[in-house]
Design an enzyme around this catalytic site. Structure first.
Site, short mmCIF file in Angstrom:
data_model
loop_
_atom_site.label_atom_id
_atom_site.label_comp_id
_atom_site.label_asym_id
_atom_site.label_seq_id
_atom_site.Cartn_x
_atom_site.Cartn_y
_atom_site.Cartn_z
CB SER A 1 19.69 8.27 -45.40
OG SER A 1 20.73 9.16 -45.01
CB SER B 1 21.77 15.06 -28.14
OG SER B 1 22.61 14.30 -27.29
CE1 TYR C 1 25.11 16.12 -31.97
CE2 TYR C 1 24.94 15.42 -29.68
CZ TYR C 1 24.51 15.36 -31.00
OH TYR C 1 23.45 14.53 -31.32
CE LYS D 1 21.92 17.71 -32.09
NZ LYS D 1 21.09 17.68 -33.31
#
Length: 239
Positions: A10, A137, A150, A154
């Site tokens: 979404s 990322s 983060y 990743k």
């Protein structure tokens, strides 16, 4: 018609991926956690354009709830294309990062990958065709200040994908990661202004979600049958 599941479908990049996969003729399952209304809106756009889709909501960090949702989805047949796109930010410099910030980011990106991918692997193996694309990322390649959590999540996803690619290669199932740089979505608003982007990105612009979706769609196609275990960055020559 192959069935595709896009977690975090979404959001900006996720929605673009959903629409592109639907345009390629796949039945797309648009996942959301709390934003089921947004997922429904993406499905409505897909159907209006002549495609096929449905919306589903579950928390990828809740293993039991995820397993129950996937069991229900598998009743209609195997899911042969999986795009692990769900992810969150909770930025802070490391000395000031809370345990909750660390856990929440790792939980969605890394544990969410396991919770979604593992139950779908055996049904995919039985079809002897599959595509798994993990949305990562550039931070997972280069690191980034304020994003130790983060970047760690990743980078771990890259290693997990490479290992899974080795396990599934003989069954014509590919596993790759796509690592975007600065992409024009709501997530970067207030973080990068036009001047900052020009300094950081040699192409002097942010990428578009549709450009990421084009790469993902290629990796999810028959044309990418010999590409597996790779981390492909799309970043305007930042690295």
């Amino acid at each position: 018609m192959k069935r595709a599941l896009v977690t975090g479908g979404s959001g900006g990049i996720g929605a673009a991926i959903c629409k592109r996969l639907a345009a390629d003729g796949h039945h797309v399952i648009v996942h959301a956690n709390r934003s089921l209304g947004k997922a429904d809106a993406v499905v409505a756009e897909i159907v209006a354009a002549g495609g096929s889709g449905e919306a589903v909501s579950f928390d990828v960090t809740d293993r039991a709830a995820t397993a129950a949702a996937l069991t229900a989805l598998l009743e209609a047949g195997p899911i042969q294309i999986l795009i692990n796109n769900a992810g969150i930010h909770s930025d802070a410099v490391f000395p000031g990062m809370s345990g909750e910030q660390w856990d929440s980011v790792v939980d969605v990106s890394l544990n969410g990958f396991f919770n979604v991918t593992q139950p779908l692997t055996m049904p995919m193996l039985r079809t002897r065709w599959g595509r798994i694309v993990n949305i990562s990322s550039i931070a997972g390649i280069t690191g980034n200040r304020g994003q130790v959590n983060y970047s760690a999540a990743k980078a771990a996803l890259h290693a997990a994908g490479k290992s899974l690619a080795l396990e599934l290669a003989s069954r014509n199932i590919t596993v790759n990661a796509v690592a975007p740089g600065i992409i024009a979505t709501d997530m970067i608003e207030g973080t990068f202004d036009a001047d900052a982007i020009k300094k950081l990105v040699p192409m002097q612009r942010a990428g578009q979600p549709e450009e990421v979706a084009d790469l993902v769609a290629f990796l999810a196609s028959d044309r990418a049958a010999y590409i597996s275990g790779q981390v492909i960055s799309i970043n305007g020559a930042m690295i």
